[in-house]
Scaffold this motif. Structure first.
Motif, PDB file in Angstrom:
ATOM      1  N   SER A 245      56.835   2.169 -11.557  1.00 26.08           N
ATOM      2  CA  SER A 245      58.276   2.305 -11.394  1.00 26.08           C
ATOM      3  C   SER A 245      58.919   2.358 -12.776  1.00 26.08           C
ATOM      4  CB  SER A 245      58.854   1.143 -10.577  1.00 26.08           C
ATOM      5  OG  SER A 245      58.594  -0.089 -11.207  1.00 26.08           O
ATOM      6  N   ARG A 246      60.173   2.783 -12.812  1.00 20.67           N
ATOM      7  CA  ARG A 246      60.863   2.868 -14.090  1.00 20.67           C
ATOM      8  C   ARG A 246      62.323   2.505 -13.934  1.00 20.67           C
ATOM      9  NH1 ARG A 246      60.170   8.651 -16.381  1.00 20.67           N
ATOM     10  NH2 ARG A 246      61.699   7.937 -17.942  1.00 20.67           N
ATOM     11  N   ASP A 247      62.919   2.094 -15.030  1.00 20.43           N
ATOM     12  CA  ASP A 247      64.340   1.781 -15.087  1.00 20.43           C
ATOM     13  C   ASP A 247      64.917   2.537 -16.275  1.00 20.43           C
ATOM     14  OD1 ASP A 247      66.858   0.628 -15.601  1.00 20.43           O
ATOM     15  OD2 ASP A 247      66.262  -1.264 -14.704  1.00 20.43           O
ATOM     16  N   ASN A 248      65.684   3.579 -15.964  1.00 25.59           N
ATOM     17  CA  ASN A 248      66.215   4.435 -17.037  1.00 25.59           C
ATOM     18  C   ASN A 248      67.450   3.834 -17.718  1.00 25.59           C
ATOM     19  OD1 ASN A 248      64.201   6.284 -16.724  1.00 25.59           O
ATOM     20  ND2 ASN A 248      65.437   7.777 -15.605  1.00 25.59           N
ATOM     21  N   VAL A 249      67.891   2.694 -17.257  1.00 24.29           N
ATOM     22  CA  VAL A 249      68.965   1.968 -17.948  1.00 24.29           C
ATOM     23  C   VAL A 249      68.360   1.008 -18.967  1.00 24.29           C
ATOM     24  CG1 VAL A 249      70.876   0.351 -17.684  1.00 24.29           C
ATOM     25  CG2 VAL A 249      70.560   2.196 -16.013  1.00 24.29           C
ATOM     26  N   LYS A 250      67.322   0.302 -18.525  1.00 28.42           N
ATOM     27  CA  LYS A 250      66.650  -0.655 -19.418  1.00 28.42           C
ATOM     28  C   LYS A 250      65.561  -0.006 -20.267  1.00 28.42           C
ATOM     29  CE  LYS A 250      67.430  -4.630 -16.390  1.00 28.42           C
ATOM     30  NZ  LYS A 250      66.794  -5.718 -15.614  1.00 28.42           N
ATOM     31  N   ASN A 251      65.256   1.271 -19.986  1.00 28.27           N
ATOM     32  CA  ASN A 251      64.204   1.996 -20.719  1.00 28.27           C
ATOM     33  C   ASN A 251      62.855   1.300 -20.601  1.00 28.27           C
ATOM     34  OD1 ASN A 251      66.148   3.813 -21.425  1.00 28.27           O
ATOM     35  ND2 ASN A 251      66.163   3.327 -23.597  1.00 28.27           N
TER      36      ASN A 251
END
Length: 118
Positions: A71-77
């Motif tokens: 999974s990824r979080d493009n806000v937290k990078n």
């Protein structure tokens, strides 16, 4: 300065769980596909999981399907790899890898050791 910093490796028990994280900085993270690779002693580095720029598309190595989740979080990078039902054959150094979706650009993390043993 571009950095991919993995964390969360260590010793896990067969049937147990570990969660790897990769923190990205110094580049436009949301424009990059992200992967987790692993390399066991005496073996080639092999892709374990892939996630597209938006997270809409994921692909897994057959041997980890149903056990690992990327999974990824493009806000937290950040990109994570949740590893469940660990097996001894999951023992390897795990690497975070970024590849630009359009154009050139790729980066590797330094790796984190995962050892599965009772």
């Amino acid at each position: 300065q571009v950095q991919l910093v993995e964390s969360g490796g260590g010793l896990g028990q067969p049937g147990g769980s570990l969660r790897l994280s990769c923190a990205a900085s110094g580049f436009a993270f949301s424009y990059y596909h992200m992967n987790w690779y692993r390399q066991a002693p005496g073996k080639e580095r092999d892709v374990v999981a892939f996630i597209s720029t938006t997270g809409a598309h994921t692909v897994y190595k057959d041997s980890v399907k149903g056990r690992f989740t990327i999974s990824r979080d493009n806000v937290k990078n950040t990109v994570t790899l949740q590893m469940n039902n660990l097996k001894q054959e999951d023992t390897a150094v795990y690497y975070c890898y970024a590849r630009k979706a359009i154009g050139s650009g790729e980066y590797w993390g330094q790796g984190t050791q995962v050892t599965v043993s009772s």
